[in-house]
Design a protein around this motif. Structure first.
Motif, mmCIF file in Angstrom:
data_model
loop_
_atom_site.group_PDB
_atom_site.id
_atom_site.type_symbol
_atom_site.label_atom_id
_atom_site.label_comp_id
_atom_site.label_asym_id
_atom_site.label_seq_id
_atom_site.Cartn_x
_atom_site.Cartn_y
_atom_site.Cartn_z
ATOM 1 N N CYS A 238 11.138 41.331 -0.619
ATOM 2 C CA CYS A 238 11.501 42.812 -0.610
ATOM 3 C C CYS A 238 11.886 43.236 0.742
ATOM 4 C CB CYS A 238 10.341 43.592 -1.274
ATOM 5 S SG CYS A 238 10.079 43.363 -2.999
ATOM 6 N N GLY A 239 11.209 42.808 2.015
ATOM 7 C CA GLY A 239 11.523 43.102 3.136
ATOM 8 C C GLY A 239 12.734 42.454 3.578
ATOM 9 N N GLU A 240 13.048 41.443 3.045
ATOM 10 C CA GLU A 240 14.447 40.907 3.483
ATOM 11 C C GLU A 240 15.725 41.558 2.848
ATOM 12 O OE1 GLU A 240 14.294 36.757 2.199
ATOM 13 O OE2 GLU A 240 13.032 36.224 3.880
ATOM 14 N N ALA A 241 15.417 42.167 1.521
ATOM 15 C CA ALA A 241 16.360 42.989 0.705
ATOM 16 C C ALA A 241 16.441 44.263 1.453
ATOM 17 C CB ALA A 241 15.790 43.112 -0.691
ATOM 18 N N ALA A 242 15.481 45.015 1.924
ATOM 19 C CA ALA A 242 15.559 46.223 2.472
ATOM 20 C C ALA A 242 16.299 46.091 3.786
ATOM 21 C CB ALA A 242 14.257 46.623 2.872
ATOM 22 N N ALA A 243 16.105 44.937 4.737
ATOM 23 C CA ALA A 243 16.690 44.837 5.843
ATOM 24 C C ALA A 243 18.273 44.597 5.612
ATOM 25 C CB ALA A 243 16.124 43.536 6.717
ATOM 26 N N ALA A 244 18.352 43.486 4.576
ATOM 27 C CA ALA A 244 19.996 43.277 4.343
ATOM 28 C C ALA A 244 20.738 44.782 3.754
ATOM 29 C CB ALA A 244 20.143 42.363 3.272
ATOM 30 N N LEU A 245 20.062 45.688 3.318
ATOM 31 C CA LEU A 245 20.628 47.005 2.982
ATOM 32 C C LEU A 245 20.542 47.807 4.123
ATOM 33 C CD1 LEU A 245 18.947 47.175 -0.440
ATOM 34 C CD2 LEU A 245 21.685 46.862 -0.208
ATOM 35 N N GLY A 246 19.988 47.505 5.149
ATOM 36 C CA GLY A 246 19.937 48.482 6.397
ATOM 37 C C GLY A 246 18.979 49.769 6.056
ATOM 38 N N VAL A 247 17.981 49.592 5.450
ATOM 39 C CA VAL A 247 17.165 50.627 5.014
ATOM 40 C C VAL A 247 15.774 50.271 5.430
ATOM 41 C CG1 VAL A 247 18.510 51.635 3.081
ATOM 42 C CG2 VAL A 247 16.851 49.726 2.624
ATOM 43 N N PRO A 248 14.693 51.027 5.853
ATOM 44 C CA PRO A 248 13.391 50.650 6.322
ATOM 45 C C PRO A 248 12.601 50.229 5.028
ATOM 46 C CG PRO A 248 13.394 53.135 6.093
ATOM 47 C CD PRO A 248 14.993 52.507 6.167
ATOM 48 N N SER A 249 12.885 50.672 3.973
ATOM 49 C CA SER A 249 12.177 50.043 2.792
ATOM 50 C C SER A 249 13.089 50.147 1.299
ATOM 51 C CB SER A 249 10.851 50.811 2.555
ATOM 52 O OG SER A 249 11.020 51.993 2.183
ATOM 53 N N LEU A 250 12.829 49.703 0.392
ATOM 54 C CA LEU A 250 13.501 49.679 -0.727
ATOM 55 C C LEU A 250 13.347 51.082 -1.447
ATOM 56 C CD1 LEU A 250 12.968 46.288 -2.616
ATOM 57 C CD2 LEU A 250 15.261 47.137 -1.581
ATOM 58 N N ALA A 261 25.428 43.923 -4.121
ATOM 59 C CA ALA A 261 26.019 43.078 -3.272
ATOM 60 C C ALA A 261 25.027 41.955 -2.529
ATOM 61 C CB ALA A 261 26.429 43.765 -2.145
ATOM 62 N N LEU A 262 23.665 42.165 -2.878
ATOM 63 C CA LEU A 262 22.502 41.146 -2.050
ATOM 64 C C LEU A 262 22.752 39.791 -2.726
ATOM 65 C CD1 LEU A 262 19.675 43.399 -2.277
ATOM 66 C CD2 LEU A 262 20.926 42.865 -0.315
ATOM 67 N N PRO A 263 22.200 38.656 -2.184
ATOM 68 C CA PRO A 263 22.397 37.693 -2.644
ATOM 69 C C PRO A 263 21.238 37.272 -3.356
ATOM 70 C CG PRO A 263 21.617 37.284 -0.428
ATOM 71 C CD PRO A 263 22.032 38.946 -0.702
ATOM 72 N N GLU A 264 21.261 36.313 -4.544
ATOM 73 C CA GLU A 264 20.088 36.259 -5.233
ATOM 74 C C GLU A 264 19.200 35.086 -4.276
ATOM 75 O OE1 GLU A 264 19.146 37.472 -7.820
ATOM 76 O OE2 GLU A 264 20.797 37.755 -8.983
ATOM 77 N N PRO A 265 17.728 35.292 -4.687
ATOM 78 C CA PRO A 265 17.038 36.266 -5.500
ATOM 79 C C PRO A 265 16.562 37.752 -5.115
ATOM 80 C CG PRO A 265 15.369 34.977 -4.718
ATOM 81 C CD PRO A 265 16.908 34.508 -3.931
ATOM 82 N N LEU A 266 17.303 38.139 -4.039
ATOM 83 C CA LEU A 266 16.991 39.355 -3.302
ATOM 84 C C LEU A 266 17.497 40.456 -4.284
ATOM 85 C CD1 LEU A 266 17.616 38.982 0.369
ATOM 86 C CD2 LEU A 266 15.591 38.346 -1.148
ATOM 87 N N ARG A 267 18.736 40.393 -4.890
ATOM 88 C CA ARG A 267 19.321 41.097 -5.872
ATOM 89 C C ARG A 267 18.443 41.679 -6.824
ATOM 90 N NH1 ARG A 267 23.318 38.694 -8.025
ATOM 91 N NH2 ARG A 267 24.753 38.934 -6.374
ATOM 92 N N ARG A 268 17.631 40.453 -7.607
ATOM 93 C CA ARG A 268 16.957 40.707 -8.546
ATOM 94 C C ARG A 268 15.596 41.378 -8.193
ATOM 95 N NH1 ARG A 268 15.038 36.226 -10.754
ATOM 96 N NH2 ARG A 268 16.242 34.911 -9.369
ATOM 97 N N ARG A 269 15.046 41.099 -7.129
ATOM 98 C CA ARG A 269 13.959 41.649 -6.562
ATOM 99 C C ARG A 269 14.069 42.994 -6.096
ATOM 100 N NH1 ARG A 269 13.091 37.058 -8.442
ATOM 101 N NH2 ARG A 269 12.389 35.130 -7.151
ATOM 102 N N ALA A 270 14.998 43.430 -5.479
ATOM 103 C CA ALA A 270 15.588 44.838 -5.062
ATOM 104 C C ALA A 270 15.466 45.832 -6.480
ATOM 105 C CB ALA A 270 16.421 44.893 -4.316
ATOM 106 N N ARG A 271 16.122 45.165 -7.514
ATOM 107 C CA ARG A 271 16.562 45.818 -8.773
ATOM 108 C C ARG A 271 15.399 46.238 -9.296
ATOM 109 N NH1 ARG A 271 20.886 42.771 -11.869
ATOM 110 N NH2 ARG A 271 19.101 41.422 -12.296
ATOM 111 N N HIS A 272 14.282 45.476 -9.418
ATOM 112 C CA HIS A 272 13.023 45.726 -9.883
ATOM 113 C C HIS A 272 12.440 46.847 -9.446
ATOM 114 C CE1 HIS A 272 9.036 45.736 -11.425
ATOM 115 N NE2 HIS A 272 8.673 45.764 -10.186
ATOM 116 N N VAL A 273 12.477 46.781 -7.925
ATOM 117 C CA VAL A 273 11.693 47.883 -7.231
ATOM 118 C C VAL A 273 12.534 49.100 -7.388
ATOM 119 C CG1 VAL A 273 10.973 48.901 -4.972
ATOM 120 C CG2 VAL A 273 10.570 46.538 -5.654
ATOM 121 N N VAL A 274 13.690 49.195 -7.299
ATOM 122 C CA VAL A 274 14.489 50.503 -7.479
ATOM 123 C C VAL A 274 14.120 50.965 -9.146
ATOM 124 C CG1 VAL A 274 16.826 51.362 -7.698
ATOM 125 C CG2 VAL A 274 16.159 49.790 -5.722
#
Length: 387
Positions: A238-250, A261-274
């Protein structure tokens, strides 16, 4: 963890230490109605306190040492000098109450020696925050005994630090907030970004509904390293996904399309949180609007699909419980807690509880799993002094 019938913590303390305790405190476990793995992403959570609590009987001593005993582990008493407290010393169950003492001393609070006897009713490893119940009961006891100038919200941080830094369990802020801040008859809406809380009335019984917890008996373990299937790894992703999106947290992301646009599995992890944050707000709207609370059910089931497919923290035993409960008439169901084992939660018409329980047991056995332990939960009191 089961408690032998008739155990009196004060009497057990007196039998162990030869004198009565100065007081007895209790703190509950929790079940999260919705909002899983959002707390360490600055998101929303909506837990309720369980009727099951861990109780701590405590007394101060003149000796500069901590003496710990447990009703559940009577042959494992622990004695350690206050100045010798450090991560790993002690370990096991004793690390949790010892971590509270260690954290308070780190913050500059003067504590004398202590004798502590704990007695737990919260099932261990079930995803119901038995460890938070333990740390929070001790934290509240020490605040009261030593008249420490700490608000409950500050005790949340003490208890969390005890788990994170001393016991090595990478929990978020949800568990300890629920244990210390929940009230009878309410779910607790917690915004983990600003730590604001709102008590949300939750009287499911008035609508003829029940929350049924299904404990698979397969323990989840949070303090077990950072392998690919671990709580710590999900936090890292989740931290890696936030960093890739340029935000402090999801939490800063509200549109699921923004994570595509995130690579897997970060795309799926971030999608769950959102999407999980959106589900918490949708459940909140149902509860506040006067809508039939059965409308919460599909949101719970959607949350399970997300936890299973996007966050990959469910297990075959949990999936069987959820699927069988819904087939048997539950309005919705999902796994709860950190995952990789533990419990599921089902929203059921109260008259159908026996049928759903039986259907889940039959399906679990047919799939080669043990029949889960099932019990109904009502929103209960947070941590308090009981004697």
């Amino acid at each position: 963890m089961s408690v032998p019938a008739g155990v009196d913590p004060a009497a057990a303390f007196a039998a162990r230490f030869g004198r009565p305790p100065e007081g007895v405190w209790a703190a509950p476990g929790r079940v999260n109605l919705i909002g899983e793995h959002t707390d360490y992403n600055d998101g929303y959570v909506l837990p309720v306190a369980l009727p099951h609590s861990t109780v701590a009987a405590v007394a101060r001593t003149a000796e500069p040492e901590l003496v710990l005993a447990s009703v559940q582990y009577p042959d494992q008493p622990v004695r350690v000098a206050l100045d010798a407290l450090a991560p790993g010393a002690p370990d096991g169950w004793a690390a949790y109450p010892a971590g509270v003492v260690h954290q308070l001393r780190r913050e500059g609070h003067r504590l004398s020696g202590l004798q502590v006897l704990v007695d737990g009713q919260v099932p261990v490893g079930a995803g119901l925050s038995s460890s938070a119940a333990l740390t929070c009961s001790v934290a509240l006891a020490l605040r009261d005994l030593f008249a420490l100038p700490l608000r409950r919200a500050e005790l949340v941080d003490v208890a969390r630090a005890a788990e994170n830094d001393f016991a090595g369990a990478p929990t978020g802020v949800l568990d300890h907030s629920a244990s210390l801040l929940c009230t009878v008859g309410h779910a607790l809406l917690l915004d983990t970004r600003d730590r604001s809380t709102t008590q949300v009335p939750l009287d499911l019984a008035a609508a003829g509904l029940a929350l049924l917890v299904l404990d698979t008996g397969a323990p989840h373990q949070l303090a077990t390293g950072g392998g690919p299937d671990s709580y710590a790894r999900r936090r890292q992703e989740c931290g890696e996904a936030a960093a890739a999106l340029g935000v402090p947290s999801l939490r800063e992301v509200s549109d699921p399309a923004a994570v595509q646009a995130l690579p897997e599995p970060l795309r799926r992890r971030a999608r769950h949180v959102v999407t999980e944050n959106a589900r918490v707000l949708a459940v909140l709207e149902v509860l506040r609007s006067g809508t039939d609370p059965r409308a919460v059910g599909p949101l719970l089931t959607a949350g399970h699909r997300s936890l299973r497919e996007d966050f990959a923290v469910s297990t075959p035993a949990l999936d069987v419980c959820v699927d069988a409960a819904v087939r048997a008439g539950a309005h919705g169901a999902r796994m709860v807690g950190g995952g990789f084992g533990g419990s599921a939660l089902a929203l059921v018409d109260d008259r159908h509880v026996p049928a759903v329980r039986a259907a889940v047991a039959e399906a679990s056995r047919a799939a080669g799993h043990r029949a889960p332990t099932a019990f109904v939960v009502v929103p209960s009191a947070g941590a308090r002094r009981v004697e």
